[in-house]
Design a protein around this motif. Structure first.
Motif, PDB file in Angstrom:
ATOM      1  N   TYR A  73       0.112 -20.088 -18.541  1.00  0.00           N
ATOM      2  CA  TYR A  73      -0.054 -18.643 -18.624  1.00  0.00           C
ATOM      3  C   TYR A  73       0.608 -18.072 -19.871  1.00  0.00           C
ATOM      4  O   TYR A  73       1.630 -18.584 -20.342  1.00  0.00           O
ATOM      5  CB  TYR A  73       0.561 -17.964 -17.393  1.00  0.00           C
ATOM      6  CG  TYR A  73      -0.297 -18.024 -16.155  1.00  0.00           C
ATOM      7  CD1 TYR A  73      -1.130 -16.965 -15.812  1.00  0.00           C
ATOM      8  CD2 TYR A  73      -0.287 -19.139 -15.327  1.00  0.00           C
ATOM      9  CE1 TYR A  73      -1.920 -17.007 -14.665  1.00  0.00           C
ATOM     10  CE2 TYR A  73      -1.069 -19.200 -14.184  1.00  0.00           C
ATOM     11  CZ  TYR A  73      -1.884 -18.125 -13.861  1.00  0.00           C
ATOM     12  OH  TYR A  73      -2.672 -18.174 -12.734  1.00  0.00           O
ATOM     13  N   THR A  74       0.027 -16.994 -20.383  1.00  0.00           N
ATOM     14  CA  THR A  74       0.665 -16.229 -21.448  1.00  0.00           C
ATOM     15  C   THR A  74       1.636 -15.236 -20.810  1.00  0.00           C
ATOM     16  O   THR A  74       1.620 -15.026 -19.591  1.00  0.00           O
ATOM     17  CB  THR A  74      -0.370 -15.441 -22.269  1.00  0.00           C
ATOM     18  OG1 THR A  74      -0.911 -14.385 -21.444  1.00  0.00           O
ATOM     19  CG2 THR A  74      -1.499 -16.347 -22.750  1.00  0.00           C
ATOM     20  N   ASP A  75       2.453 -14.597 -21.625  1.00  0.00           N
ATOM     21  CA  ASP A  75       3.388 -13.597 -21.101  1.00  0.00           C
ATOM     22  C   ASP A  75       2.658 -12.401 -20.494  1.00  0.00           C
ATOM     23  O   ASP A  75       3.225 -11.665 -19.686  1.00  0.00           O
ATOM     24  CB  ASP A  75       4.322 -13.112 -22.210  1.00  0.00           C
ATOM     25  CG  ASP A  75       5.332 -14.167 -22.624  1.00  0.00           C
ATOM     26  OD1 ASP A  75       5.322 -15.266 -22.023  1.00  0.00           O
ATOM     27  OD2 ASP A  75       6.131 -13.907 -23.544  1.00  0.00           O
ATOM     28  N   ALA A  76       1.397 -12.209 -20.885  1.00  0.00           N
ATOM     29  CA  ALA A  76       0.610 -11.087 -20.370  1.00  0.00           C
ATOM     30  C   ALA A  76      -0.056 -11.408 -19.033  1.00  0.00           C
ATOM     31  O   ALA A  76      -0.741 -10.558 -18.456  1.00  0.00           O
ATOM     32  CB  ALA A  76      -0.454 -10.692 -21.388  1.00  0.00           C
TER      33      ALA A  76
ATOM     34  N   HIS B 177     -11.014  -8.857 -19.884  1.00  0.00           N
ATOM     35  CA  HIS B 177     -10.824  -7.716 -20.775  1.00  0.00           C
ATOM     36  C   HIS B 177     -12.104  -6.939 -21.084  1.00  0.00           C
ATOM     37  O   HIS B 177     -12.030  -5.756 -21.427  1.00  0.00           O
ATOM     38  CB  HIS B 177     -10.221  -8.185 -22.099  1.00  0.00           C
ATOM     39  CG  HIS B 177      -8.908  -8.881 -21.949  1.00  0.00           C
ATOM     40  ND1 HIS B 177      -7.784  -8.246 -21.477  1.00  0.00           N
ATOM     41  CD2 HIS B 177      -8.544 -10.168 -22.196  1.00  0.00           C
ATOM     42  CE1 HIS B 177      -6.765  -9.102 -21.449  1.00  0.00           C
ATOM     43  NE2 HIS B 177      -7.200 -10.264 -21.866  1.00  0.00           N
TER      44      HIS B 177
ATOM     45  N   ILE C 155       6.885 -14.556 -15.100  1.00  0.00           N
ATOM     46  CA  ILE C 155       5.916 -13.473 -14.966  1.00  0.00           C
ATOM     47  C   ILE C 155       5.416 -13.406 -13.527  1.00  0.00           C
ATOM     48  O   ILE C 155       5.428 -14.393 -12.793  1.00  0.00           O
ATOM     49  CB  ILE C 155       4.717 -13.654 -15.925  1.00  0.00           C
ATOM     50  CG1 ILE C 155       3.980 -14.978 -15.630  1.00  0.00           C
ATOM     51  CG2 ILE C 155       5.172 -13.608 -17.375  1.00  0.00           C
ATOM     52  CD1 ILE C 155       2.681 -15.120 -16.391  1.00  0.00           C
TER      53      ILE C 155
ATOM     54  N   THR D 177      -2.346 -13.791 -18.580  1.00  0.00           N
ATOM     55  CA  THR D 177      -3.669 -14.382 -18.776  1.00  0.00           C
ATOM     56  C   THR D 177      -3.536 -15.889 -18.997  1.00  0.00           C
ATOM     57  O   THR D 177      -2.444 -16.391 -19.253  1.00  0.00           O
ATOM     58  CB  THR D 177      -4.397 -13.744 -19.969  1.00  0.00           C
ATOM     59  OG1 THR D 177      -3.596 -13.914 -21.141  1.00  0.00           O
ATOM     60  CG2 THR D 177      -4.622 -12.259 -19.728  1.00  0.00           C
TER      61      THR D 177
END
Length: 252
Positions: A171-174, A121, A214, A176
């Protein structure tokens, strides 16, 4: 045929202390992320791993990090961009000496730990890593998380941006990685790791910690060398990939 690279973090020792089973892992993986002395590794270890990798035809990559031996490169740091760029170039150059002496070369760059997560990021830190790669060798591919600022800026600078996935990380939903300090950040069930590896390679998808599906399109798959039973797990992953019709080969 679908193909994917299999990489592992190697050379993560220092002096008499050794963390990874480099010799056995180098019989399984196709790319070696070699610690360059800032989070782990020392000159003798770097030389030994490069020689073993060259003997076995494994591609050598520089795993660059914040200067954090005590914290294994996993502590958040604020390093001025110019200083970070110089330190990235320094690490690549140090490893290149041993790679060339072994008859090989540094073929790509991958950040480690806190730096890897930061450049997902943080555009300023990502740009510093890219600058360091350009200082050391303007043509080296950069390995990182899909959608990261690092890969975006690497591509803009004319470097090859190579996407990576992790079979043993949540993993996250984004898309990452779940921070290591949170519960469930590391997938510890060997069979789950193996199944996720095949899923990532064949479908480009994985189940996030929330249960959501994802997309994680990756050219390289990381199996961590510092986990218990890492060699056996890496072998199982490679065997299952090949049995599923996935060709395991370097991205270089």
């Amino acid at each position: 045929m679908t193909s994917i690279d299999l990489n592992a973090d190697l050379g993560e020792g220092f002096g008499r202390w050794r963390l990874t089973d480099d010799e056995r892992l180098l019989s399984v993986v196709t790319s070696a992320n070699v610690a360059c002395g800032f989070h782990a590794g020392d000159p003798a270890t770097m030389r030994r791993v490069c020689e073993l990798a060259a003997e076995r035809g494994v591609v050598i990559g520089a795993q660059v990090s914040y200067r954090d031996l005590a914290g294994f490169g996993r502590r958040a740091m604020d390093v001025p961009p110019a200083e970070l760029a110089a330190e990235v170039a320094y690490q690549i150059g140090a490893l290149e000496v041993f790679a060339r002496a072994a008859g090989s070369r540094v073929a790509y760059v991958k950040p480690h730990g806190a730096l890897y997560n930061r450049v997902v990021h943080d555009a300023e830190q990502a740009a510093a890593v890219v600058e360091g790669v350009l200082i050391a060798d303007g043509g080296l591919p950069v390995l990182g998380l899909p959608g990261s600022r690092l890969l975006e800026l690497a591509a803009q600078a004319g470097l090859r941006a190579v996407t990576e996935a992790f079979a043993d990380r949540a993993y996250t939903d984004a898309g990452t990685l779940v921070p290591r300090g949170q519960d469930g950040a590391v997938v510890t069930d060997p069979e789950a790791v193996v199944e996720r590896s095949v899923e990532l390679a064949r479908s480009g998808q994985v189940t996030a910690r929330s249960g959501a599906r994802i997309g994680v399109r990756a050219r390289s798959l990381c199996v961590h060398g510092d986990t218990p039973g890492a060699v056996e797990l890496a072998r199982r992953v490679r065997d299952r990939l090949e049995a599923s019709g996935v060709r395991v080969e370097s991205f270089v």
